[in-house]
Design a protein around this motif. Structure first.
Motif, short mmCIF file in Angstrom:
data_model
loop_
_atom_site.label_atom_id
_atom_site.label_comp_id
_atom_site.label_asym_id
_atom_site.label_seq_id
_atom_site.Cartn_x
_atom_site.Cartn_y
_atom_site.Cartn_z
N VAL A 1 0.37 -1.12 -0.30
CA VAL A 1 -0.05 -0.39 0.14
C VAL A 1 1.09 0.82 -0.16
O VAL A 1 1.80 1.09 0.78
N VAL A 2 0.66 2.15 -0.95
CA VAL A 2 1.25 3.15 -0.92
C VAL A 2 1.30 4.23 -0.11
O VAL A 2 -0.08 4.79 0.11
N GLU A 3 2.27 5.06 0.96
CA GLU A 3 1.59 6.15 1.84
C GLU A 3 1.59 7.22 0.89
O GLU A 3 2.08 7.93 0.87
N ASP A 4 0.48 8.09 0.46
CA ASP A 4 0.72 8.92 0.09
C ASP A 4 -0.51 9.89 0.34
O ASP A 4 -2.79 9.04 0.32
N ALA A 5 -0.59 10.90 0.94
CA ALA A 5 -1.76 11.53 1.56
C ALA A 5 -2.50 12.04 -0.02
O ALA A 5 -3.80 11.98 0.48
N ASP A 6 -2.61 12.24 -0.37
CA ASP A 6 -3.40 11.90 -2.05
C ASP A 6 -4.27 11.13 -1.76
O ASP A 6 -5.56 11.13 -1.57
N ALA A 7 -3.61 10.01 -1.86
CA ALA A 7 -4.59 9.20 -1.72
C ALA A 7 -5.50 8.52 -0.51
O ALA A 7 -6.65 8.16 -0.54
N ALA A 8 -4.83 9.07 0.86
CA ALA A 8 -5.93 9.09 1.66
C ALA A 8 -7.45 10.54 1.38
O ALA A 8 -8.30 9.93 1.94
N LEU A 9 -6.64 11.05 0.70
CA LEU A 9 -8.06 12.35 0.36
C LEU A 9 -9.01 11.61 -0.88
O LEU A 9 -9.91 11.90 -0.21
N MET A 10 -8.18 10.59 -1.28
CA MET A 10 -9.34 10.07 -2.35
C MET A 10 -10.24 9.43 -1.63
O MET A 10 -11.60 8.75 -2.24
N LEU A 11 -9.68 8.86 -1.17
CA LEU A 11 -10.33 7.91 0.11
C LEU A 11 -11.37 7.83 0.54
O LEU A 11 -13.11 7.53 1.14
N LYS A 12 -11.38 10.03 0.90
CA LYS A 12 -12.44 10.08 1.24
C LYS A 12 -13.53 10.85 0.75
O LYS A 12 -15.26 11.01 0.89
N VAL A 13 -13.19 10.63 -0.86
CA VAL A 13 -13.74 11.21 -1.83
C VAL A 13 -14.70 10.41 -1.66
O VAL A 13 -15.73 10.26 -2.33
N ALA A 14 -13.98 9.19 -2.03
CA ALA A 14 -14.83 7.44 -2.03
C ALA A 14 -16.22 7.74 -1.37
O ALA A 14 -16.90 6.98 -1.62
N ALA A 15 -15.77 8.38 -0.29
CA ALA A 15 -16.66 8.44 1.20
C ALA A 15 -18.18 9.92 0.77
O ALA A 15 -18.92 9.63 1.59
N GLY A 16 -17.56 10.55 -0.03
CA GLY A 16 -18.60 11.61 -0.50
C GLY A 16 -18.25 12.69 0.04
O GLY A 16 -18.98 13.98 0.46
N ASP A 17 -16.77 12.95 0.12
CA ASP A 17 -16.13 13.87 1.29
C ASP A 17 -15.66 15.41 0.08
O ASP A 17 -14.72 15.18 -0.76
N LYS A 18 -17.10 15.99 -0.05
CA LYS A 18 -15.88 16.81 -1.41
C LYS A 18 -15.15 18.06 -1.08
O LYS A 18 -14.72 18.50 -1.60
#
Lengths: 196, 156
Positions: A1-18
């Motif tokens: 798993v890549v440690e990536d702050a942007d990736a963490a944000l993208m996972l939040k986007v997947a949960a509907g976090d605009k």
């Protein structure tokens, strides 16, 4: 798993976090718009493409897997969208005439009056680069843009283009040689003393 | 640009060669004027590209993206929340309840739907009707003959 702050944000986007999406947008809007501009050579069309790319990114958030670096995923979405739009005939790459001075805007600063020679040289370089980009194949243009303007390594460009690193190496080499010839020829054509 | 290692020059500039490949290329460059000239040309072009002014997207881009985003349904969690919000959930539960009541009532003994008696009779004799059609008895006169066939048989 890549440690990536942007990736963490993208996972939040997947949960509907605009709000998370807004953070990603602000971080990458200039890169995506620049990529699209280098691809089609026209500011208005580049911004249309950039809009579509960000909406596609938002829609594809559910399919994002953290094993991929976010920037690579983003430019894969961007590359596929641009190539598909060109294939569908939605966009034409803007051809640049040898003496095209009318559409030399785009990236250029507006201080012509302050440094006219420098501004002229910048306009000429911009025109030469746009012409060279327009003459490349679509995949050469994508690989070259991601390498030269986004600073991406060959491995990530290969992922964005869904091809091998060897293919990327070849695409970038051909494109760089073509660009170098154009830039070199333009410089030889400029009268001595006109460089800043 | 005539050497066979030309492609390696671009990868060299981009720092994409392994240590071994880089050392091999540097050895070659030490004795090859043509490749050194090509390397200079490529490096110069790459350096010029970095002097291009940055592309600044207009403020309209952000406005348009977020305007379009507002009409997007959101992520899975948000879609589930949308689905289970009271304004959707209450009428949906009402419809489901009504459907369940209708199904249960239909299954209560003695409450079967009463069909038209003529339709029921036709259903019971459907096989006979199709048999008559097969042997070509379509008119009322033919059917009358069939009906009284046993009387004809009993006559000598």
């Amino acid at each position: 798993v890549v440690e990536d702050a942007d990736a963490a944000l993208m996972l939040k986007v997947a949960a509907g976090d605009k709000t998370a999406f807004a953070a990603l947008y602000d971080r990458y809007q200039a890169s995506v718009a620049r990529f699209a501009y280098k691809f089609v050579g026209d500011r208005a069309r580049a911004e249309e493409l950039a809009q579509d790319i960000f909406i596609k990114l938002y829609r594809s958030a559910n399919g994002y897997q953290q094993s991929a670096k976010f920037k690579t995923f983003l430019f894969r979405v961007a590359t596929n969208h641009c190539l598909n739009e060109i294939r569908r005939g939605e966009y034409q790459v803007t051809q640049v005439a040898e003496n095209d001075a009318a559409d030399g805007r785009g990236d250029l600063p507006g201080d012509d009056a302050v440094q006219p020679e420098a501004a002229l040289a910048a306009k000429q370089l911009e025109r030469v680069v746009r012409k060279a980009l327009a003459e490349m194949s679509e995949r050469e243009r994508v690989a070259f843009t991601l390498c030269r303007f986004e600073g991406m390594p060959y491995r990530e460009i290969a992922e964005a283009l869904s091809c091998s690193e060897a293919a990327v190496k070849s695409l970038i080499h051909r494109a760089t040689v073509a660009m170098a010839k154009r830039v070199g020829a333009a410089q030889e054509a400029v009268p001595a003393g006109s460089h800043a | 640009m005539s050497c066979g290692i030309e492609q390696e020059l671009t990868a060299y500039i981009d720092g994409e060669l392994s240590t071994g490949q880089r050392q091999q290329l540097e050895s070659h460059l030490a004795g090859c004027v043509g490749c050194r000239a090509t390397l200079t040309l490529l490096r110069h072009a790459v350096a010029r590209l970095s002097t291009l002014p940055a592309f600044e997207p207009s403020p309209r881009l952000r406005r348009e993206v977020f305007r379009r985003l507002d009409s997007e349904p959101g992520g899975l969690l948000q879609r589930l929340r949308q689905l289970f919000r009271p304004v959707v959930l209450v009428p949906s539960l009402g419809l489901v309840t009504a459907a369940l009541v209708a199904v249960l009532l239909a299954r209560v003994p003695g409450k079967e739907l009463i069909a038209d008696p003529a339709q029921l009779e036709l259903g019971e004799n459907l096989e006979l009707v199709s048999d008559l059609e097969v042997i070509g008895l379509n008119s009322l006169e033919d059917l009358e003959v069939v009906k009284h066939l046993h009387e004809l048989e009993s006559q000598p």
